[in-house]
Scaffold this active site. Structure first.
Site, PDB file in Angstrom:
ATOM      1  N   SER A  92      16.134 -42.315  -9.901  1.00  0.00           N
ATOM      2  CA  SER A  92      14.895 -41.581  -9.691  1.00  0.00           C
ATOM      3  C   SER A  92      14.753 -41.372  -8.190  1.00  0.00           C
ATOM      4  O   SER A  92      14.729 -42.332  -7.426  1.00  0.00           O
ATOM      5  CB  SER A  92      13.708 -42.356 -10.255  1.00  0.00           C
ATOM      6  OG  SER A  92      12.518 -41.637 -10.010  1.00  0.00           O
ATOM      7  N   CYS A 125      10.453 -38.975  -8.501  1.00  0.00           N
ATOM      8  CA  CYS A 125       9.101 -39.515  -8.614  1.00  0.00           C
ATOM      9  C   CYS A 125       8.338 -39.431  -7.300  1.00  0.00           C
ATOM     10  O   CYS A 125       7.272 -39.998  -7.164  1.00  0.00           O
ATOM     11  CB  CYS A 125       9.134 -40.942  -9.139  1.00  0.00           C
ATOM     12  SG  CYS A 125       9.995 -42.078  -8.048  1.00  0.00           S
ATOM     13  N   ARG A 148      -3.503   2.729   8.683  1.00  0.00           N
ATOM     14  CA  ARG A 148      -3.746   1.419   8.059  1.00  0.00           C
ATOM     15  C   ARG A 148      -2.487   0.563   8.022  1.00  0.00           C
ATOM     16  O   ARG A 148      -1.391   1.075   7.859  1.00  0.00           O
ATOM     17  CB  ARG A 148      -4.198   1.595   6.594  1.00  0.00           C
ATOM     18  CG  ARG A 148      -5.528   2.235   6.423  1.00  0.00           C
ATOM     19  CD  ARG A 148      -5.747   2.505   4.924  1.00  0.00           C
ATOM     20  NE  ARG A 148      -6.601   3.644   4.729  1.00  0.00           N
ATOM     21  CZ  ARG A 148      -7.883   3.551   4.337  1.00  0.00           C
ATOM     22  NH1 ARG A 148      -8.406   2.374   4.098  1.00  0.00           N
ATOM     23  NH2 ARG A 148      -8.604   4.629   4.186  1.00  0.00           N
ATOM     24  N   ARG A 180      -2.584  -1.414  -6.470  1.00  0.00           N
ATOM     25  CA  ARG A 180      -1.614  -2.514  -6.360  1.00  0.00           C
ATOM     26  C   ARG A 180      -1.943  -3.518  -7.433  1.00  0.00           C
ATOM     27  O   ARG A 180      -3.055  -3.532  -7.987  1.00  0.00           O
ATOM     28  CB  ARG A 180      -1.690  -3.160  -4.984  1.00  0.00           C
ATOM     29  CG  ARG A 180      -3.056  -3.711  -4.666  1.00  0.00           C
ATOM     30  CD  ARG A 180      -3.125  -4.253  -3.241  1.00  0.00           C
ATOM     31  NE  ARG A 180      -4.487  -4.662  -2.915  1.00  0.00           N
ATOM     32  CZ  ARG A 180      -4.948  -4.866  -1.690  1.00  0.00           C
ATOM     33  NH1 ARG A 180      -4.156  -4.671  -0.654  1.00  0.00           N
ATOM     34  NH2 ARG A 180      -6.179  -5.248  -1.485  1.00  0.00           N
ATOM     35  N   TYR A 211      14.339 -34.756 -15.419  1.00  0.00           N
ATOM     36  CA  TYR A 211      12.880 -34.645 -15.446  1.00  0.00           C
ATOM     37  C   TYR A 211      12.311 -34.747 -14.042  1.00  0.00           C
ATOM     38  O   TYR A 211      12.999 -35.158 -13.113  1.00  0.00           O
ATOM     39  CB  TYR A 211      12.268 -35.744 -16.335  1.00  0.00           C
ATOM     40  CG  TYR A 211      12.403 -37.130 -15.782  1.00  0.00           C
ATOM     41  CD1 TYR A 211      11.440 -37.649 -14.889  1.00  0.00           C
ATOM     42  CD2 TYR A 211      13.481 -37.937 -16.111  1.00  0.00           C
ATOM     43  CE1 TYR A 211      11.569 -38.913 -14.353  1.00  0.00           C
ATOM     44  CE2 TYR A 211      13.615 -39.208 -15.581  1.00  0.00           C
ATOM     45  CZ  TYR A 211      12.654 -39.689 -14.701  1.00  0.00           C
ATOM     46  OH  TYR A 211      12.783 -40.935 -14.160  1.00  0.00           O
ATOM     47  N   GLY A 241      -7.953  -7.875   4.750  1.00  0.00           N
ATOM     48  CA  GLY A 241      -8.789  -7.931   5.946  1.00  0.00           C
ATOM     49  C   GLY A 241      -8.145  -8.598   7.144  1.00  0.00           C
ATOM     50  O   GLY A 241      -8.760  -8.755   8.188  1.00  0.00           O
ATOM     51  N   GLY A 249      13.185 -41.002  -4.863  1.00  0.00           N
ATOM     52  CA  GLY A 249      11.926 -41.267  -4.165  1.00  0.00           C
ATOM     53  C   GLY A 249      11.921 -40.377  -2.944  1.00  0.00           C
ATOM     54  O   GLY A 249      12.298 -40.796  -1.853  1.00  0.00           O
ATOM     55  N   THR A 250      11.532 -39.121  -3.149  1.00  0.00           N
ATOM     56  CA  THR A 250      11.702 -38.155  -2.057  1.00  0.00           C
ATOM     57  C   THR A 250      10.709 -38.354  -0.920  1.00  0.00           C
ATOM     58  O   THR A 250      10.898 -37.783   0.148  1.00  0.00           O
ATOM     59  CB  THR A 250      11.625 -36.711  -2.587  1.00  0.00           C
ATOM     60  OG1 THR A 250      10.511 -36.607  -3.458  1.00  0.00           O
ATOM     61  CG2 THR A 250      12.896 -36.349  -3.321  1.00  0.00           C
ATOM     62  N   ASN A 251       9.666 -39.164  -1.121  1.00  0.00           N
ATOM     63  CA  ASN A 251       8.792 -39.457   0.029  1.00  0.00           C
ATOM     64  C   ASN A 251       9.586 -40.234   1.069  1.00  0.00           C
ATOM     65  O   ASN A 251       9.696 -39.839   2.225  1.00  0.00           O
ATOM     66  CB  ASN A 251       7.585 -40.292  -0.393  1.00  0.00           C
ATOM     67  CG  ASN A 251       6.724 -39.576  -1.416  1.00  0.00           C
ATOM     68  OD1 ASN A 251       6.863 -38.387  -1.608  1.00  0.00           O
ATOM     69  ND2 ASN A 251       5.856 -40.313  -2.061  1.00  0.00           N
ATOM     70  N   ASP A 252      10.146 -41.360   0.636  1.00  0.00           N
ATOM     71  CA  ASP A 252      10.910 -42.172   1.579  1.00  0.00           C
ATOM     72  C   ASP A 252      12.217 -41.490   1.969  1.00  0.00           C
ATOM     73  O   ASP A 252      12.657 -41.589   3.108  1.00  0.00           O
ATOM     74  CB  ASP A 252      11.200 -43.557   0.984  1.00  0.00           C
ATOM     75  CG  ASP A 252      10.011 -44.491   1.178  1.00  0.00           C
ATOM     76  OD1 ASP A 252       8.976 -44.029   1.703  1.00  0.00           O
ATOM     77  OD2 ASP A 252      10.114 -45.666   0.814  1.00  0.00           O
ATOM     78  N   HIS A 295     -15.092  -9.775   1.198  1.00  0.00           N
ATOM     79  CA  HIS A 295     -14.082 -10.623   1.823  1.00  0.00           C
ATOM     80  C   HIS A 295     -14.099 -12.033   1.246  1.00  0.00           C
ATOM     81  O   HIS A 295     -13.067 -12.582   0.855  1.00  0.00           O
ATOM     82  CB  HIS A 295     -14.326 -10.673   3.343  1.00  0.00           C
ATOM     83  CG  HIS A 295     -13.405 -11.581   4.073  1.00  0.00           C
ATOM     84  ND1 HIS A 295     -13.744 -12.866   4.404  1.00  0.00           N
ATOM     85  CD2 HIS A 295     -12.137 -11.386   4.504  1.00  0.00           C
ATOM     86  CE1 HIS A 295     -12.728 -13.423   5.025  1.00  0.00           C
ATOM     87  NE2 HIS A 295     -11.735 -12.540   5.113  1.00  0.00           N
ATOM     88  N   ARG A 337       8.611 -49.833 -11.555  1.00  0.00           N
ATOM     89  CA  ARG A 337       9.317 -50.197 -10.328  1.00  0.00           C
ATOM     90  C   ARG A 337       8.943 -51.610  -9.908  1.00  0.00           C
ATOM     91  O   ARG A 337       7.766 -51.965  -9.916  1.00  0.00           O
ATOM     92  CB  ARG A 337       8.939 -49.215  -9.214  1.00  0.00           C
ATOM     93  CG  ARG A 337       9.612 -49.536  -7.889  1.00  0.00           C
ATOM     94  CD  ARG A 337       9.285 -48.500  -6.833  1.00  0.00           C
ATOM     95  NE  ARG A 337       7.924 -48.612  -6.383  1.00  0.00           N
ATOM     96  CZ  ARG A 337       7.366 -47.763  -5.513  1.00  0.00           C
ATOM     97  NH1 ARG A 337       8.054 -46.751  -5.034  1.00  0.00           N
ATOM     98  NH2 ARG A 337       6.111 -47.915  -5.135  1.00  0.00           N
ATOM     99  N   MET A 346      -5.410  -7.648   8.878  1.00  0.00           N
ATOM    100  CA  MET A 346      -4.858  -6.778   9.916  1.00  0.00           C
ATOM    101  C   MET A 346      -5.784  -5.594  10.148  1.00  0.00           C
ATOM    102  O   MET A 346      -6.830  -5.482   9.516  1.00  0.00           O
ATOM    103  CB  MET A 346      -3.449  -6.363   9.537  1.00  0.00           C
ATOM    104  CG  MET A 346      -2.468  -7.537   9.679  1.00  0.00           C
ATOM    105  SD  MET A 346      -0.817  -7.086   9.210  1.00  0.00           S
ATOM    106  CE  MET A 346      -1.035  -6.641   7.511  1.00  0.00           C
ATOM    107  N   GLU A 369      16.316 -43.451  -2.477  1.00  0.00           N
ATOM    108  CA  GLU A 369      15.323 -43.103  -1.451  1.00  0.00           C
ATOM    109  C   GLU A 369      15.809 -43.451  -0.050  1.00  0.00           C
ATOM    110  O   GLU A 369      15.076 -43.328   0.929  1.00  0.00           O
ATOM    111  CB  GLU A 369      13.990 -43.791  -1.742  1.00  0.00           C
ATOM    112  CG  GLU A 369      14.094 -45.289  -1.921  1.00  0.00           C
ATOM    113  CD  GLU A 369      12.774 -45.934  -2.397  1.00  0.00           C
ATOM    114  OE1 GLU A 369      11.707 -45.369  -2.136  1.00  0.00           O
ATOM    115  OE2 GLU A 369      12.844 -47.017  -3.020  1.00  0.00           O
ATOM    116  N   LYS A 409       0.830  -1.202   0.000  1.00  0.00           N
ATOM    117  CA  LYS A 409       0.000   0.000   0.000  1.00  0.00           C
ATOM    118  C   LYS A 409       0.868   1.258   0.000  1.00  0.00           C
ATOM    119  O   LYS A 409       0.661   2.171  -0.801  1.00  0.00           O
ATOM    120  CB  LYS A 409      -0.914  -0.003   1.236  1.00  0.00           C
ATOM    121  CG  LYS A 409      -1.974   1.106   1.243  1.00  0.00           C
ATOM    122  CD  LYS A 409      -2.669   1.232   2.611  1.00  0.00           C
ATOM    123  CE  LYS A 409      -3.602   0.084   2.919  1.00  0.00           C
ATOM    124  NZ  LYS A 409      -4.926   0.217   2.284  1.00  0.00           N
TER     125      LYS A 409
END
Lengths: 914, 914
Positions: free
Chosen positions: B796, B863, B96, B340, B883, B105, B798-801, B457, B625, B107, B777, B26
């Site tokens: 590849s 993956c 303000r 803005r 990839y 809304g 395995g970012t979960n594990d 709102h 897999r 703050m 992984e 603002k």
């Protein structure tokens, strides 16, 4: 092409004593003795490389190497003036295995090779001893048939025993030459039947077969098992030694024997060994005949005795270590067949090292390097309580073949040992042990044999493993079939059966019926104390602490030389009776107020425990870890509760009363069982986790329930005040477990520091020194160690959990496929015993480097089980840690391992002292 | 000292539009508009830094900064020719908040500051409008009382409503000046009672109080929650804007309004907004009165309308983006209060970006950067099925405030929404939403309000979140107390209650009673297709694949632009009916032969599935897999079995029959239940694991049971042959899960390659290309990636594990303390949604670098779930992966995120193309 076959003999040799990698221990020893002009029958050694080539080349020795062997054979024939297979003057040879590291009895040997239906006659004539010649031949067929042609021993035994029966002979030696010819005929038709071919008459074919069979014996189950046990790599391979035969069984002026230049069980400096007249080497080692002490050789043939003493003394000086030698006397002439550095027990290793320093043979540095740290275990193990001995029946006295106390229940076979050792300690009782017993010997607490000497299979293997052994207890009769051992004492027969208790004192050779008490070893005893003193000199500032949770352990740790406590697991204190109730009340509390109330009851107990530890560790640091395990570990098991609730509607009053008793602490009565159990299950379900190892535990508990950390911090610092006021120097180090990054650490540190400052200020002890640090046991903590170290004053690697997370391997579950992984050589070692340096170690090193980068004064240690394993200790030293921490009994082992690492040189030294 | 207070006004400003960090959105907009000589009431901005200083300085603004503010106030007073608190000519100001990122809304704001018992009289006189003056004053006391003095709104409301009752007024506007004086007196005694002090009469004290309250509003619960939702850092702080008041409520020639230069819901290029005559800004935004469309402003005051269009068009060109503006008309004169860049929906963002390229305002590069990848989700979400719409009752037509289809059950409060959304999708129905509803709006599928316009709102927040919204459906009556919504349709009242189904079309503003069907969005539609085409140009060779297990998903994936399958989880195929039986038989088999028999039955099913995937992915790679989950997942649960066995002795025939049916597949009949269940439990116990995540799964299964890997490899390559023969190009990539090092990989690779060569050779397809690679992984695999890459053809992640193991955090369990961790700011994001770049990411980068070091041609992808999360995709691009792979619906999001990463520059480009 690289040389693959090495000749020796006539005072010269292609190889030498340093070439153990290539020639194996035996081959290197023979070459070295030849070079020293000692009387060694000539021969040649096929290198260990060929063993690997043999397996890679589809079980065949390539032509080039085979031809090289033929060349060496020619040299041998020239040296002996004999020819292999020559009917007129046949050369006879032995074919023996010989790896870099001694593997007693694990691989195969063939003697008397070169004999056939023709040459045996020549031998009979030339030796003027037909019985000897035919005995050699039948032994040769038997060994060759078994080892090369893979025909069962019992098939040969049946024929031999049949002939004995026919000839009405009791002893083998009662069989005549003619009897033995019958045996040979029987053996030969057995071979024909089993293999479809006649026993090979061509000596060259025999040699080739024997050589290849020795290579193959590298991969027998027992050899593999032995290597695994002793951490010997499968890729080393064995050499093959082909050597002209000399005969200890040529008659009454011949003999064979083995010996040590010092006592390998105690380390005492005394000429030590055994011999058998008119025998081949196998007879001594196999334990079939009990041999004579070597001192009697002096009476038997003083000149030979003196020559042997002179040669072996020279060899010990040459190698600057205890020598384990084999010799044969053929017709009064001494031949040396082997010398090598002798295997010894832990006590012997320490004594020999210390005494050789006294004799000026080696210096302190070498002495410290001479003892395998693992071996110290034997010196630290308990001994039989002399009082207890007096109350038990002395069953027998045999040879003190491997020292230490062993108390267990009797088993009679290796398989039984393996089956039973998990439920109770076992003592393996055998007539004599054979190499195939190795798996049972490994799990037994001690071994008792009725036959065999100090160099029998049982004695040698037990000394190697540090297992107490009483060998050659000839008064006992072992009936392995009935599973009984009996002995006549003062005319009365005492019989013990499988499962009965037996106590062995391997240091005296005594065997007692019954279960004796044991006493802790004294690590401050004379020779060990000197030795450890030297080790500590080399170790320098690298510290060794102990993991101890209670004052009793802390006191033991000090006795073993621990320089502080590296890990006190506070939760062990909570599991005790009278405490777990409060812990459970805390967990079941639904709001902070009730939790605090329960914690308040635990506070004075924790304070008292900590005070005891501080008292014991006067002047040394004490690392106390805040609560670590998940809360559900303190409650009944979920599945048990589910079952109890399912069964409840069907329960009669008796059963209900039983339930009420079980769940009494949780307010259960017969009338409210359903309500109480359901409420309990509800909380247990809330706390239930799929992977508790990765769940709500460690600092995560302290973050959710700051009041727990607060109570523990209060207990710690109130104990500090209490003990310090008595004039004891207290160095508390508070350790936060399972952090993944600096934010979790800071959260908990703030609580600890706030409470500490409060308690210390109130006591007027603002200057009291203390540290707040963290476990590094989650890979993320190691990866972000630079930022963690900006806040933490020390790191302690929890390598148990770090191994679990880094390898994605649950210690409780991986036993399911551990065997598959070991069989397929995926794990070289159990990663929970020996730190995985390639993977986990890489992360550890990274964390040390990152941590020191942002906080050069960071104190770094390890408190996982690896802290007491020598290879891992050396790794910790190398990467620049300040100390290791291990169980009290392993403290001396860690001290020695660290000293050896320091001697071997260390690149990170500057970092550690920074 | 750094400047902390920035003045603006009279065509000049200390700051400018680029200083959003310092001035907030603002403040920066006001400064920029002043510089552009637009009609802006003068004022000053206190920088965002001061907000942080305020909190660090124990809730106080240091004297230096306070004095700087007084200086700026003086400038303002000079510019206005008025003085704050001056009885004769009082300056009135608004105070303000204004953070860097708009938080609509969330703050606090205070208007009409400077009024007191004296100045209100002056205002009454000078405005010649006493009612206006007293209304301003009572509003000021109310706002100040609520925001600064923290007195509840309802206390003020009670007084106000009391006065209305007393005056018999229905509308607020019916209250006279005298009535309002009564209200003010009531308010003042309320303040006295609640705070123990009179309402502050000193204008400087008012200003200071308001300023500090605005700072404090940065940390209200709703503001914190909003920031968490929008990933806005807590450390940014808010600026405070103090600005001379202009009054839209001065009478019938005054008005106030808000608007956009384009439609923020659809992106259509149309002047868009709303205004209310004789009102203050809050009246428009709060949704209390429904305002007029901005087009009607033209009728109301054409000159002002034209001036506003001219100004806003200029602003859009200046900022080269859609503008969201606020204005006030005081006595016919236009003032700009804010401009803005406007928030917009996903569809609008794409359309605006594409059209602005057409208009030459921005280039393609900028267009691609303009759309938040997450926003694309809204374009890919389903729409209401037109056929389905026809069968349902059209309940109401409101404003199309936020597009998309939402189908759910009705709730009437935010708390109900939070309580119920887990069991069923919910639609939040409200008269109007307030900032405190944010937690309920977040979990609702859609929102319907009875009041409020396109900038209310509800509308603003929903567009920000991508939640469909129908606003200002004025025909409906919402009774939040009774939990009913009713509407009169053709004279008949239709009433829906909590839990009834409701379907919203946020693109048309329609609300239907009942549960409509939805249709998938078409990602290939016009404007989106162009936009994605540009994104793909910038993305270049960086690939986006999809995770798909069955042909249907693979076809969807292609539609969304997936360039292959990055993960096919073969086990999902095993859980299907008609298959799990064979899987169970395989697991219960006691020997390899029976296992092979069961596997043989699974082979044709797997082959068929794979063939379907290959067919769908013609010419694109398919990563398959091998079996991953622990075998016990395929069997009944251990605790269920334990309970059933415990209950069995008490079961009657009916129950036994039920048991027999449950366990029928395992051969259970009424008569053999005990035997069958016990045997089953035995096997389940054998397979039971304490930490299955770290147990016998992944490649560990294939190592123990090579026949499983063999069957799967056979199914894959037989499918390859089948499909390739039809002329389809097949690119199979076989992936081994859960390896910890190269040895495990080689073990499994050997099986795959052996089977592949066999099957392909038999089919005469020796040249068929295929890869064998591995998941990364487990931290150890990442740490030893250099050696793994010597054997693996692709990685590849395995970012979960990998997240679970690296952080030591079980995804299934950490919900237990997730809230504690978020509250304490230990996790910035859910690490299973947004990749933890500092920890897990460090390991990923290390593995990429190590892998490429030994195998420069290594193909690398991801993956895990992170493959579809924009920040994580950009990380993957930066570290040099080839990839990402994600769920089909997230493919366009990943394509855009990758394009943005490519545009932002990437140091690893050379590595990836190597």
């Amino acid at each position: 092409m690289k040389k693959q076959v090495y000749s020796f003999g006539n005072g010269t040799a292609d190889g030498d004593g340093k070439m153990k990698d290539t020639l194996g221990g035996k081959g290197a020893g023979l070459a070295e003795m030849c070079r020293a002009k000692l009387p060694v029958p000539p021969g040649f050694t096929i290198s260990t490389d060929v063993c690997n080539v043999y397996f890679q080349n589809n079980y065949a020795v390539p032509a080039g190497i085979h031809n090289e062997m033929i060349g060496a054979l020619k040299t041998l024939e020239e040296r002996m003036g004999q020819k292999l297979g020559d009917v007129n003057d046949p050369l006879l040879v032995s074919v023996r295995s010989g790896a870099k590291f001694s593997m007693p009895g694990m691989m195969d040997t063939i003697l008397n090779l070169g004999l056939n239906d023709q040459t045996v006659k020549t031998l009979a004539t030339r030796s003027n001893n037909p019985r000897f010649a035919y005995d050699c031949y039948r032994r040769f067929i038997q060994m060759y048939g078994n080892v090369v042609l893979e025909i069962g021993k019992h098939d040969f035994d049946a024929i031999f025993e049949g002939q004995k029966k026919k000839a009405k002979a009791k002893l083998d030696t009662e069989l005549t030459a003619a009897d033995l010819e019958q045996v040979i005929a029987g053996y030969q038709s057995l071979v024909q039947k089993k293999t479809g071919k006649a026993f090979p008459q061509d000596a060259m074919e025999q040699l080739q077969g024997a050589r290849d069979a020795v290579f193959r014996s590298w991969f027998t189950d027992r050899a593999i098992h032995y290597r695994k046990m002793n951490q010997i790599s499968d890729s080393l391979g064995t050499a093959v030694n082909v050597q002209a035969m000399v005969f200890g069984n040529l008659g009454e002026t011949s003999a064979t024997g083995v010996g040590f230049t010092r006592n390998p069980a105690t380390g005492e400096k005394a000429f030590y060994g055994e011999f058998l007249e008119n025998a081949q080497g196998e007879d001594v080692v196999s334990g079939v005949r009990t041999p004579h002490p070597i001192s009697e050789l002096k009476t038997w043939n003083e000149a030979v005795y003196n020559q042997l003493r002179e040669i072996t003394t020279m060899l010990e000086k040459h190698y600057r270590d205890i020598q384990d030698f084999e010799f044969t006397i053929q017709d009064g002439k001494l031949y040396m067949l082997q010398t090598r550095n002798g295997k010894r027990t832990g006590p012997a290793a320490v004594r020999i090292a210390v005494e050789m320093v006294g004799e000026g043979l080696i210096d302190k540095r070498e002495a410290v390097l001479r003892v395998d740290p693992q071996q110290l275990d034997q010196l630290l193990h308990p001994v039989l309580d002399p009082k207890s001995k007096k109350t038990l029946t002395l069953l027998a006295k045999g040879l003190p073949a491997s020292p230490g106390a062993a108390v267990g229940t009797i088993v009679f076979t290796a398989n039984d040992a393996v089956e039973k050792f998990k439920s109770a300690p076992v003592i393996l009782v055998r007539k004599e042990t054979v190499p195939d017993d190795i798996h049972g010997m490994e799990v037994a607490k001690g071994i008792l044999t009725a036959r065999g000497g100090m160099t029998s299979h049982a004695a040698v293997v037990c000394r190697g493993m540090g297992t107490p052994c009483v060998a050659g207890a000839e008064t006992v009769t072992v009936d392995e079939h009935k599973k009984e051992v009996s002995v006549s004492i003062n005319g009365k027969t005492v019989t013990l059966k499988e499962g009965d208790w037996l106590s062995l004192d391997g240091s005296t050779g005594e065997a007692f019926a019954g279960q004796a008490n044991t006493l802790d070893a004294d690590p401050a005893s004379g020779v060990l104390a000197s030795f450890m003193g030297w080790a500590d000199e080399f170790r320098g500032s690298f510290g060794v602490r102990a993991n101890a949770d209670i004052p009793r352990d802390a006191i033991a740790a000090r006795k073993f030389g621990a320089e502080g406590i590296g890990l006190c697991r506070t939760e062990h204190m909570f599991f005790a009776e009278g405490r777990i109730e409060h812990m459970q009340a805390m967990i079941l509390a639904r709001d902070e107020k009730s939790r605090r109330k329960a914690l308040q009851r635990l506070l004075p107990m924790q304070r008292k425990d900590f005070a005891g530890l501080f008292q014991a560790m006067d002047g040394f640091p004490v690392v106390i870890r805040t609560l670590d395990p998940p809360l559900h570990e303190f409650l009944p098991k979920r599945e048990d509760l589910m079952v109890d609730i399912a069964v409840l509607p069907y329960a009669d009053l008796k059963k209900k009363k039983a339930f009420a008793a079980t769940y009494q602490k949780f307010g259960a009565e017969v009338k409210n069982l359903k309500t109480v159990l359901s409420a309990l299950l509800k909380r247990v379900e809330e706390l239930h986790e799929f992977n508790p190892m990765l769940g709500h535990r460690g600092c995560r508990l302290g973050i959710t329930y700051p009041e727990i950390t607060e109570m523990q911090a209060r207990a710690i610092f109130e104990a500090v005040v209490l003990v310090a006021r008595k004039g004891v120097k207290v160095i508390p180090e508070v350790m936060i477990p399972l952090i993944g990054g600096v934010k979790e650490f800071v959260n908990q540190k703030e609580i600890v520091v706030r409470v500490a400052e409060e308690v210390l200020a109130a006591a007027g002890m603002k200057d009291q020194h203390y540290l707040v640090g963290t476990m590094i046991e989650i890979p993320r903590a190691a990866l972000t160690a630079d930022s963690v170290a900006t806040e933490a004053q020390f790191f302690s690697f929890g390598t148990n959990d770090l191994t679990q997370t880094t390898m994605g391997l649950s210690r409780d579950d991986y036993t399911k496929f551990q065997q598959d992984y070991q069989d397929r050589k995926i794990f070289a070692n159990d990663p929970f015993a020996v730190l995985d340096q390639e993977g986990v170690g890489k992360l550890v090193k990274m964390a040390v480097d990152l941590g020191r980068k942002t906080n050069p004064k960071l104190e770094i240690g390890i408190c996982g089980e690896h802290g007491g394993e020598p290879n891992s200790v050396q790794f910790c030293y190398r990467v620049g840690m300040n100390y290791v921490s291990c169980s009290p009994y392993r403290v001396p082992i860690a001290r020695l391992a660290a000293a050896q690492a320091a001697i071997s040189g260390d690149k990170s030294e500057t970092m550690r002292t920074a």
